[in-house]
Design an enzyme around this catalytic site. Structure first.
Site, short mmCIF file in Angstrom:
data_model
loop_
_atom_site.label_atom_id
_atom_site.label_comp_id
_atom_site.label_asym_id
_atom_site.label_seq_id
_atom_site.Cartn_x
_atom_site.Cartn_y
_atom_site.Cartn_z
N PHE A 4 -9.84 -36.32 -23.04
CA PHE A 4 -11.18 -37.00 -23.62
C PHE A 4 -11.11 -38.41 -23.24
O PHE A 4 -9.90 -39.21 -23.45
CB PHE A 4 -11.15 -36.92 -24.97
CG PHE A 4 -12.09 -37.50 -25.80
CD1 PHE A 4 -13.49 -36.84 -26.08
CD2 PHE A 4 -12.39 -39.00 -25.96
CE1 PHE A 4 -14.50 -37.41 -26.52
CE2 PHE A 4 -13.47 -39.73 -26.68
CZ PHE A 4 -14.56 -38.74 -27.03
N ASP A 63 -4.80 -43.70 -19.13
CA ASP A 63 -5.68 -43.86 -20.40
C ASP A 63 -5.08 -43.98 -21.62
O ASP A 63 -4.52 -42.85 -22.18
CB ASP A 63 -6.88 -42.89 -20.28
CG ASP A 63 -7.68 -43.34 -21.77
OD1 ASP A 63 -7.44 -43.95 -22.62
OD2 ASP A 63 -8.86 -42.46 -21.81
N LYS A 114 -8.83 -49.17 -28.81
CA LYS A 114 -8.55 -48.89 -30.31
C LYS A 114 -7.99 -49.78 -31.22
O LYS A 114 -8.82 -50.70 -31.77
CB LYS A 114 -8.01 -47.55 -30.43
CG LYS A 114 -8.84 -46.16 -30.16
CD LYS A 114 -8.38 -45.09 -30.30
CE LYS A 114 -9.23 -44.03 -30.50
NZ LYS A 114 -10.27 -43.48 -31.29
#
Ligand SMILES: Cc1ncc(COP(=O)(O)O)c(C=O)c1O
Length: 440
Positions: free
Chosen positions: A150, A235, A264
């Site tokens: 994702f 990532d 985040k």
């Protein structure tokens, strides 16, 4: 004298309106319970009725310092009165120092600031293509990503995101993406050729069910990327910046990536993403090739700098390791008590519990018991608490989680859940095989 009961019920009525307006006017992209969170403190969130929730979701791995952390609040207040935005045509006081600190944490050389994880991913894909175009023939454009990945919702990011439900409705996507079976070195070797300009992976897959890239797979990806002059992109948007007990999850491997992505937790809940790159690749960008109006504004950068300082000064790497070990041990104990729990996966404060059935009913039961968690891949419960979580809160969580596991009405194993376990097994994930056996 005002009647306090009346004012509470008036407040509740106005939150009723808030929910009705949200349901009537918001785009239909999220399914939400009828709950409004109004404030938080530490690792606790409070709803419109003042009910407290112990937060093991942390805004989906965002609120690493919990809520209303005094140092972040102080920084926000100070900077809000000075400078919230200034164009990227000029310097601001915090971008340079923040870039320096991120470079130091990651071992990279240069940083580009964006507003989200997906934008950091876009910057990396564009940089990898720009580098390939500057050094090689026109055909070097293929991007390898992993099954179960994702990377976000923008066109580039969604094109390298595995589950079909995220991609299919939006086709045609950005061309050139190809998926490699998770941790399958032979498949990686078969697909890695001269046309590859980048290989991207989450060292620990988050949305994909908390699955860790193996050392053998990482090392081979590193070798092949170097051999073919392609970028290895980590990532770390969900697993990075301290969650594993290290600055970055990839730092347990002997070799480094060429590009690292974070977002985040970076600005303590404010929107900020960053792409960090080694000079060799970073030098493919020149002024005007890429940019962002808001990315790296002074307010968010000041808060991010303070966030990184708090992590360093308050020993939060060690806390993530130690509380993570307590959490892991407790979850393992629980897994021994319930036969529908087949596996515990993850590192530090990023843990997943694999079930043989759909997990949503467990998430709902947890909410009823004042516990915030969520479920990925339909059957993996995900626990990503703030880095400041305390031993007593881990204990409290485990007690409540045991009750959740005991009291949630059982559903039959869902086809989709079993399918997810099977495909993990096919991907050479031996732990997944254990789950498959248990699911039967
Ligand atoms: C590993 C990973 N990459 C990228 C993204 C996209 O980040 P954002 O939602 O900030 O665009 C996410 C979000 O969940 C993620 O977990």
């Amino acid at each position: 004298m005002p009647n306090p009961k009346k004012s509470v019920s008036r407040k509740n009525a106005s939150f009723g309106v808030t929910i009705r307006e949200a349901e009537r006017y918001l785009a239909n992209t999220y399914k939400r319970p009828k709950l409004v969170f109004t404030h938080g403190k530490g690792c606790t969130l409070y709803d419109q009725r003042g009910r407290a929730y112990l937060d093991f979701l942390g805004g989906i791995a965002v609120n690493a310092l919990g809520y209303a952390h005094p140092r972040l609040v102080r920084t926000l207040r100070r900077e809000a009165g000075r400078l919230t935005h200034v164009s990227n045509l000029f310097h601001n006081p915090y971008q340079g120092p923040l870039a320096r600190k991120l470079a130091k944490w990651s071992g990279m050389d240069r940083v580009f600031f964006a507003n989200s994880g997906a934008e950091a991913v876009e910057a990396a894909l564009k940089l990898a293509r720009a580098y390939a175009h500057s050094k090689h023939d026109a055909g070097k454009t293929k991007i390898l990503a992993l099954e179960n990945s994702f990377h976000g919702r923008t066109f580039g990011a969604v094109s390298i995101t595995w589950p079909e439900k995220y991609r299919k409705p939006f086709e045609p996507l950005v061309p050139g993406a190809e998926f490699v079976r998770f941790n399958d070195v032979a498949d990686l070797e078969a697909k890695f050729d001269e046309s590859v300009c980048a290989v991207i992976m989450e060292p620990i897959q988050g949305e994909g069910g908390i699955r860790t890239v193996s050392e053998g797979f990482w090392n081979r990806a590193r070798e092949l990327a170097s051999q073919h002059d392609a970028a290895l992109i980590a990532d770390e948007i969900q697993c990075g910046l301290g969650r594993t007990g290290r600055a970055f999850a990839y730092q347990k491997f002997a070799s480094q990536p060429d590009i690292v992505l974070v977002a985040k937790p970076l600005a303590g809940g404010l929107p900020l993403g960053a792409m960090m790159a080694k000079e060799k690749f970073a030098s493919a960008f020149s002024p005007g090739m890429h940019g962002s109006t808001f990315g790296g504004g002074p307010l968010v950068c000041a808060v991010a700098l303070e966030f990184l300082r708090v992590v360093e000064e308050n020993g939060l790497f060690a806390n993530a390791r130690d509380r993570g070990a307590e959490l892991r041990a407790g979850l393992e104990q629980l897994s021994g008590k319930f036969d529908f729990v087949t596996e515990i996966r993850g590192e530090g404060l990023m843990q997943g519990m694999q079930l043989t059935m759909d997990g949503q009913a467990f998430v709902d039961e947890a909410l009823r018991r004042g516990l915030l968690i969520n479920c990925t891949q339909q059957s993996t419960l995900r626990f990503v608490p703030p880095f400041i979580i305390m031993s007593s809160q881990v204990k409290d969580f485990l007690t409540r989680m045991e009750a959740v596991l005991a009291k949630t009405p059982r559903t039959q194993p869902k086809k989709a859940a079993v399918h997810a376990v099977r495909s993990a097994s096919r991907a050479g994930d031996t732990q997944g095989k254990r789950s498959l056996v248990a699911a039967r």
